[in-house]
Design a protein around this motif. Structure first.
Motif, PDB file in Angstrom:
ATOM      1  N   TYR A  65     -10.343  -9.851  -8.154  1.00 54.00           N
ATOM      2  CA  TYR A  65      -9.847 -10.734  -7.092  1.00 54.00           C
ATOM      3  C   TYR A  65      -8.421 -11.201  -7.397  1.00 54.00           C
ATOM      4  O   TYR A  65      -7.577 -11.296  -6.500  1.00 54.00           O
ATOM      5  CB  TYR A  65     -10.765 -11.937  -6.917  1.00 54.00           C
ATOM      6  N   THR A  68      -6.121  -8.191  -6.539  1.00 57.37           N
ATOM      7  CA  THR A  68      -6.215  -7.540  -5.226  1.00 57.37           C
ATOM      8  C   THR A  68      -6.308  -8.534  -4.078  1.00 57.37           C
ATOM      9  O   THR A  68      -5.961  -8.194  -2.946  1.00 57.37           O
ATOM     10  CB  THR A  68      -7.436  -6.614  -5.137  1.00 57.37           C
ATOM     11  N   GLY A  69      -6.804  -9.739  -4.336  1.00 53.78           N
ATOM     12  CA  GLY A  69      -7.005 -10.707  -3.275  1.00 53.78           C
ATOM     13  C   GLY A  69      -8.158 -10.344  -2.357  1.00 53.78           C
ATOM     14  O   GLY A  69      -8.288 -10.900  -1.265  1.00 53.78           O
ATOM     15  N   ILE A  70      -9.030  -9.433  -2.794  1.00 55.71           N
ATOM     16  CA  ILE A  70     -10.138  -8.962  -1.960  1.00 55.71           C
ATOM     17  C   ILE A  70     -11.470  -9.388  -2.590  1.00 55.71           C
ATOM     18  O   ILE A  70     -11.711  -9.159  -3.779  1.00 55.71           O
ATOM     19  CB  ILE A  70     -10.106  -7.431  -1.802  1.00 55.71           C
ATOM     20  N   ASP A 105      -5.751  -2.496   2.908  1.00 50.98           N
ATOM     21  CA  ASP A 105      -6.430  -3.788   2.817  1.00 50.98           C
ATOM     22  C   ASP A 105      -5.864  -4.670   1.711  1.00 50.98           C
ATOM     23  O   ASP A 105      -6.300  -5.811   1.542  1.00 50.98           O
ATOM     24  CB  ASP A 105      -7.933  -3.584   2.554  1.00 50.98           C
ATOM     25  N   TYR A 106      -4.925  -4.148   0.969  1.00 51.38           N
ATOM     26  CA  TYR A 106      -4.417  -4.824  -0.225  1.00 51.38           C
ATOM     27  C   TYR A 106      -3.307  -5.812   0.129  1.00 51.38           C
ATOM     28  O   TYR A 106      -2.430  -5.515   0.948  1.00 51.38           O
ATOM     29  CB  TYR A 106      -3.891  -3.774  -1.214  1.00 51.38           C
ATOM     30  N   ASP A 107      -3.334  -6.984  -0.493  1.00 50.93           N
ATOM     31  CA  ASP A 107      -2.310  -8.009  -0.300  1.00 50.93           C
ATOM     32  C   ASP A 107      -1.072  -7.622  -1.110  1.00 50.93           C
ATOM     33  O   ASP A 107      -1.011  -7.844  -2.313  1.00 50.93           O
ATOM     34  CB  ASP A 107      -2.845  -9.367  -0.753  1.00 50.93           C
ATOM     35  N   ALA A 108      -0.086  -7.042  -0.445  1.00 54.87           N
ATOM     36  CA  ALA A 108       1.084  -6.502  -1.143  1.00 54.87           C
ATOM     37  C   ALA A 108       1.882  -7.571  -1.876  1.00 54.87           C
ATOM     38  O   ALA A 108       2.603  -7.261  -2.828  1.00 54.87           O
ATOM     39  CB  ALA A 108       1.984  -5.771  -0.150  1.00 54.87           C
ATOM     40  N   SER A 109       1.755  -8.835  -1.468  1.00 57.19           N
ATOM     41  CA  SER A 109       2.496  -9.896  -2.158  1.00 57.19           C
ATOM     42  C   SER A 109       2.055 -10.042  -3.609  1.00 57.19           C
ATOM     43  O   SER A 109       2.815 -10.516  -4.464  1.00 57.19           O
ATOM     44  CB  SER A 109       2.315 -11.232  -1.423  1.00 57.19           C
ATOM     45  N   LEU A 110       0.824  -9.623  -3.899  1.00 57.12           N
ATOM     46  CA  LEU A 110       0.330  -9.712  -5.279  1.00 57.12           C
ATOM     47  C   LEU A 110       1.036  -8.720  -6.191  1.00 57.12           C
ATOM     48  O   LEU A 110       1.083  -8.917  -7.404  1.00 57.12           O
ATOM     49  CB  LEU A 110      -1.179  -9.468  -5.305  1.00 57.12           C
TER      50      LEU A 110
END
Length: 226
Positions: A65, A68-70, A105-110
């Motif tokens: 998490y 990936t933020g998922i 689906d991935y949070d690119a800011s991470l």
């Protein structure tokens, strides 16, 4: 202090996450540069130490998490890696986990926050320690399982074309698949359902859209796509 196991040597336990992402019909690996010693600046998998109040799976979910933020990501244990000299910093036993996500689906800011990048499997830079061994073992497992388990649907939208499904299999297997034979086998599988919807965005002629039926999968005899 616990009265049991006194005098026993204490070891560090970590989890390393092998995160495969699917994008542009290719399977990619999420890696980043280590920010501290040992191996500062080397490309590495993302991982962390298991906390005292965590079981292994909880630790792996937390690490996944973080990078990936998922939530509720598909994950399976790859194995334990415990060579005595595998980590020059200390005696560390690592349990590797493999995850599959769609890069969209991935949070690119991470990626900026943690200094991560998606690397194509055939263009991987040298990885820290035994991480390449972890990646290869995870990839071998996926290649053995993708023909008998619905892993490919973790990398596809809810509605997909047979061409998209074939691209996922080819990306994981690392080889081209005969289109006619692949489609013939797919159409024999009850849990891959053809819908009445047509994809006109990725197909000029319009391609039928399919979906994965989880209930039918659980009730159906297992089918091998090989």
């Amino acid at each position: 202090m616990n009265k049991f196991y006194q005098g026993a040597e204490k070891l560090l336990v970590s989890v390393d996450c092998i995160i495969f992402g699917f994008q542009d019909n290719k399977l990619k690996l999420l890696i980043g540069k280590r920010k501290g010693e040992p191996g500062v600046g080397e490309w590495s998998l993302y991982g962390g130490f298991v906390r005292a109040d965590e079981n292994l799976k909880d630790a792996a979910n937390r690490v996944l998490y973080e990078c990936t933020g998922i939530d509720n990501i598909y994950m399976q244990q790859v194995g334990a890696f415990g060579k005595i000299d595998r980590d020059p910093g200390d005696r560390v036993i690592s349990v590797a986990y493999c995850a599959l996500i769609n890069v969209g689906d991935y949070d690119a800011s991470l990626m900026d926050r943690y200094g991560l990048m998606w690397a194509e499997l055939d263009r991987l830079p040298p990885l820290y320690g035994d991480h390449i061994e972890m990646v290869q073992k995870a990839l071998n497992q996926l290649r053995e399982q993708i023909s008998v388990k619905p892993l490919s649907f973790k990398l596809l939208p809810d509605l997909f074309t047979l061409t998209q499904l074939q691209h996922v299999h080819e990306a994981v297997l690392g080889e081209d698949i005969d289109k006619r034979n692949f489609r013939k086998r797919i159409k024999q599988i009850d849990y891959i359902e053809k819908t009445e919807l047509i994809d006109k965005l990725t197909s000029k002629r319009g391609a039928a859209l399919y979906r994965f039926n989880l209930k039918a999968y659980r009730e159906a005899p297992k089918f091998n796509l090989k």
